[in-house]
Design a protein around this motif. Structure first.
Motif, mmCIF file in Angstrom:
data_model
loop_
_atom_site.group_PDB
_atom_site.id
_atom_site.type_symbol
_atom_site.label_atom_id
_atom_site.label_comp_id
_atom_site.label_asym_id
_atom_site.label_seq_id
_atom_site.Cartn_x
_atom_site.Cartn_y
_atom_site.Cartn_z
ATOM 1 N N UNK B 126 -2.697 38.131 13.384
ATOM 2 C CA UNK B 126 -1.919 37.534 12.310
ATOM 3 C C UNK B 126 -1.324 38.460 11.283
ATOM 4 N N UNK B 127 -1.263 39.758 11.551
ATOM 5 C CA UNK B 127 -0.746 40.669 10.536
ATOM 6 C C UNK B 127 0.324 41.576 11.116
ATOM 7 N N UNK B 128 1.270 41.993 10.254
ATOM 8 C CA UNK B 128 2.380 42.829 10.684
ATOM 9 C C UNK B 128 2.720 43.752 9.523
ATOM 10 N N UNK B 129 2.612 45.063 9.733
ATOM 11 C CA UNK B 129 2.881 45.962 8.612
ATOM 12 C C UNK B 129 4.383 46.061 8.382
ATOM 13 N N UNK B 130 4.798 45.882 7.118
ATOM 14 C CA UNK B 130 6.225 45.857 6.797
ATOM 15 C C UNK B 130 6.666 47.161 6.162
ATOM 16 N N UNK B 131 5.906 47.655 5.174
ATOM 17 C CA UNK B 131 6.364 48.848 4.485
ATOM 18 C C UNK B 131 5.156 49.637 3.995
ATOM 19 N N UNK B 132 5.413 50.888 3.603
ATOM 20 C CA UNK B 132 4.329 51.739 3.115
ATOM 21 C C UNK B 132 4.773 52.404 1.816
ATOM 22 N N UNK B 133 3.840 52.477 0.861
ATOM 23 C CA UNK B 133 4.085 53.240 -0.362
ATOM 24 C C UNK B 133 3.576 54.652 -0.112
ATOM 25 N N UNK B 134 4.515 55.592 -0.009
ATOM 26 C CA UNK B 134 4.100 56.903 0.481
ATOM 27 C C UNK B 134 3.304 57.694 -0.541
ATOM 28 N N UNK B 135 3.368 57.336 -1.808
ATOM 29 C CA UNK B 135 2.592 58.076 -2.804
ATOM 30 C C UNK B 135 1.118 57.729 -2.747
ATOM 31 N N UNK B 136 0.819 56.444 -2.674
ATOM 32 C CA UNK B 136 -0.585 56.038 -2.726
ATOM 33 C C UNK B 136 -1.143 55.711 -1.351
ATOM 34 N N UNK B 137 -0.298 55.627 -0.316
ATOM 35 C CA UNK B 137 -0.791 55.257 0.998
ATOM 36 C C UNK B 137 -1.045 53.768 1.142
ATOM 37 N N UNK B 138 -0.520 52.968 0.206
ATOM 38 C CA UNK B 138 -0.705 51.522 0.307
ATOM 39 C C UNK B 138 0.211 50.950 1.376
ATOM 40 N N UNK B 139 -0.316 49.941 2.089
ATOM 41 C CA UNK B 139 0.498 49.275 3.106
ATOM 42 C C UNK B 139 0.841 47.876 2.626
ATOM 43 N N UNK B 140 2.062 47.434 2.956
ATOM 44 C CA UNK B 140 2.452 46.058 2.699
ATOM 45 C C UNK B 140 2.428 45.321 4.028
ATOM 46 N N UNK B 141 1.623 44.269 4.068
ATOM 47 C CA UNK B 141 1.337 43.614 5.340
ATOM 48 C C UNK B 141 1.814 42.170 5.281
ATOM 49 N N UNK B 142 2.628 41.789 6.264
ATOM 50 C CA UNK B 142 2.999 40.384 6.389
ATOM 51 C C UNK B 142 1.886 39.672 7.126
ATOM 52 N N UNK B 143 1.334 38.648 6.458
ATOM 53 C CA UNK B 143 0.145 37.971 6.965
ATOM 54 C C UNK B 143 0.557 36.550 7.298
ATOM 55 N N UNK B 144 0.328 36.139 8.532
ATOM 56 C CA UNK B 144 0.888 34.852 8.958
ATOM 57 C C UNK B 144 0.075 33.697 8.406
ATOM 58 N N UNK B 145 -1.183 33.942 8.028
ATOM 59 C CA UNK B 145 -2.025 32.862 7.528
ATOM 60 C C UNK B 145 -2.859 33.396 6.378
ATOM 61 N N UNK B 146 -2.248 33.489 5.183
ATOM 62 C CA UNK B 146 -2.936 34.067 4.030
ATOM 63 C C UNK B 146 -4.130 33.198 3.665
ATOM 64 N N UNK B 147 -5.309 33.855 3.548
ATOM 65 C CA UNK B 147 -6.510 33.098 3.190
ATOM 66 C C UNK B 147 -6.402 32.589 1.760
ATOM 67 N N UNK B 148 -6.992 31.421 1.494
ATOM 68 C CA UNK B 148 -6.954 30.844 0.157
ATOM 69 C C UNK B 148 -7.553 31.811 -0.849
ATOM 70 N N UNK B 149 -6.837 32.077 -1.933
ATOM 71 C CA UNK B 149 -7.337 32.972 -2.965
ATOM 72 C C UNK B 149 -6.884 34.397 -2.813
ATOM 73 N N UNK B 150 -6.545 34.800 -1.581
ATOM 74 C CA UNK B 150 -6.175 36.202 -1.364
ATOM 75 C C UNK B 150 -4.827 36.520 -2.005
ATOM 76 N N UNK B 151 -3.985 35.499 -2.217
ATOM 77 C CA UNK B 151 -2.656 35.794 -2.740
ATOM 78 C C UNK B 151 -2.673 36.068 -4.237
ATOM 79 N N UNK B 152 -3.816 35.783 -4.928
ATOM 80 C CA UNK B 152 -3.822 35.962 -6.377
ATOM 81 C C UNK B 152 -4.061 37.404 -6.772
ATOM 82 N N UNK B 153 -4.853 38.149 -5.963
ATOM 83 C CA UNK B 153 -5.145 39.531 -6.334
ATOM 84 C C UNK B 153 -3.921 40.412 -6.117
ATOM 85 N N UNK B 154 -3.812 41.422 -7.001
ATOM 86 C CA UNK B 154 -2.671 42.327 -6.894
ATOM 87 C C UNK B 154 -2.792 43.174 -5.639
ATOM 88 N N UNK B 155 -3.983 43.747 -5.415
ATOM 89 C CA UNK B 155 -4.234 44.528 -4.208
ATOM 90 C C UNK B 155 -5.324 43.822 -3.417
#
Lengths: 118, 174
Positions: B126-155
């Motif tokens: 259920x996940x697909x990586x879309x983009x990367x922040x090259x400074x911090x190594x953070x990944x932006x992931x498209x999630x097909x079924x976001x778990x309840x509550x997970x969308x509120x946190x920044x990271x």
């Protein structure tokens, strides 16, 4: 006898997942969810169809037809190429479409929208 | 420089040996002519392509890392991938989705590690990586079924998204 059954089984599994990927391509609402169906299912399906070809090649090779050896080895190379390029291509399409302004449909959250990457 | 040329030649020769298996009777596998041609072409390949090998990072030459990588591929990765496919098939049939793009911080340093993690994420449930922040190594992931509550946190916690993969990849590539 048993290896032939395994070949047919693997071909069946591979066809099923490739079929599911195609259906997903039609049913999903936007580009990102379609990529989910298109990458995961085709990669997994292709692994199994390739495994069937590899087993077929090895069987004939074992029987003494050494001209079937490249069929097995080259399919292994193709399999490795699929495993590396398929997710990379999906990633490139997803990234390009987000930068071109395509929003994920029905999204509950979009963190990439909030940060502006260079 | 010389090291890069030798390494490229050896890898090219191994690839040649693999691709020409079954051509003759040497060790039941190879023809002697193929071996000579292979040596010639792999030296040419090494001289031409060796200068494109950049960096001083030779840690992936350690065979322990190869075995760990193979164990990762046939163990947790393959299981996760099989689950991913049943998951996608289920969502294709029922149409139950709750998509979103979340940010995860796997704390991987090297390019190889981030590439491996991004590809693993794309091929697993259920996940697909879309983009990367090259400074911090953070990944932006498209999630097909976001778990309840997970969308509120920044990271988002990466354990929710991709389980133990970052820990495996840290052991393999860093």
């Amino acid at each position: 006898m048993i290896p032939e059954c395994v070949i047919y089984l693997f071909l069946g599994i591979g066809l099923f997942f490739n079929f599911m990927g195609s259906i997903g391509l039609m049913r999903m609402p936007d580009i990102y969810t379609r990529l989910h169906a298109a990458t995961k299912c085709t990669t997994f399906g292709s692994i199994f169809t390739s495994l069937a070809v590899i087993i077929y090649g090895i069987l004939w090779w074992y029987d003494g037809h050494s001209s079937y050896a490249p069929l097995a080895t080259h399919t292994i190379v193709a399999l490795a190429a699929i495993l590396v390029t398929n997710p990379t291509g999906a990633h490139a399409i997803a990234r390009a479409s987000h930068r071109a302004g395509v929003k994920p449909e029905r999204a509950v959250v979009d963190r990439l929208e909030e940060v502006k990457l260079p | 420089m010389i090291g890069a040329i030798i390494l490229t030649s050896v890898l090219a020769f191994l690839a040649w040996l693999f691709m020409t298996m079954g051509s003759g009777n040497l060790l039941y596998l190879w023809d002697l002519k193929e071996i000579y041609a292979g040596i010639f072409f792999s030296v040419v390949t090494g001289v031409v392509a060796g200068r494109f090998v950049k960096g001083k990072d030779w840690r992936m030459l350690n065979p322990a890392r190869w075995f760990l990588f193979a164990a990762y591929l046939i163990g947790p990765f393959f299981i996760a991938m099989a689950k991913a496919n049943f998951d996608v098939a289920y969502r294709v049939i029922t149409g139950k989705i709750r998509p979103g793009i979340v940010r995860i911080r796997p704390n991987l340093k090297t390019d190889l590690g981030i590439t491996m993690l991004a590809n693993s994420i794309t091929l697993t449930p259920g996940t697909l990586s879309v983009d990367v922040d090259e400074n911090s190594g953070d990944l932006f992931v498209h999630w097909i079924n976001v778990k309840n509550g997970a969308e509120e946190k920044d990271i988002c916690d990466y354990k929710l998204v991709c389980g133990k993969f970052p820990d495996w990849i840290r052991r393999i590539a860093e």
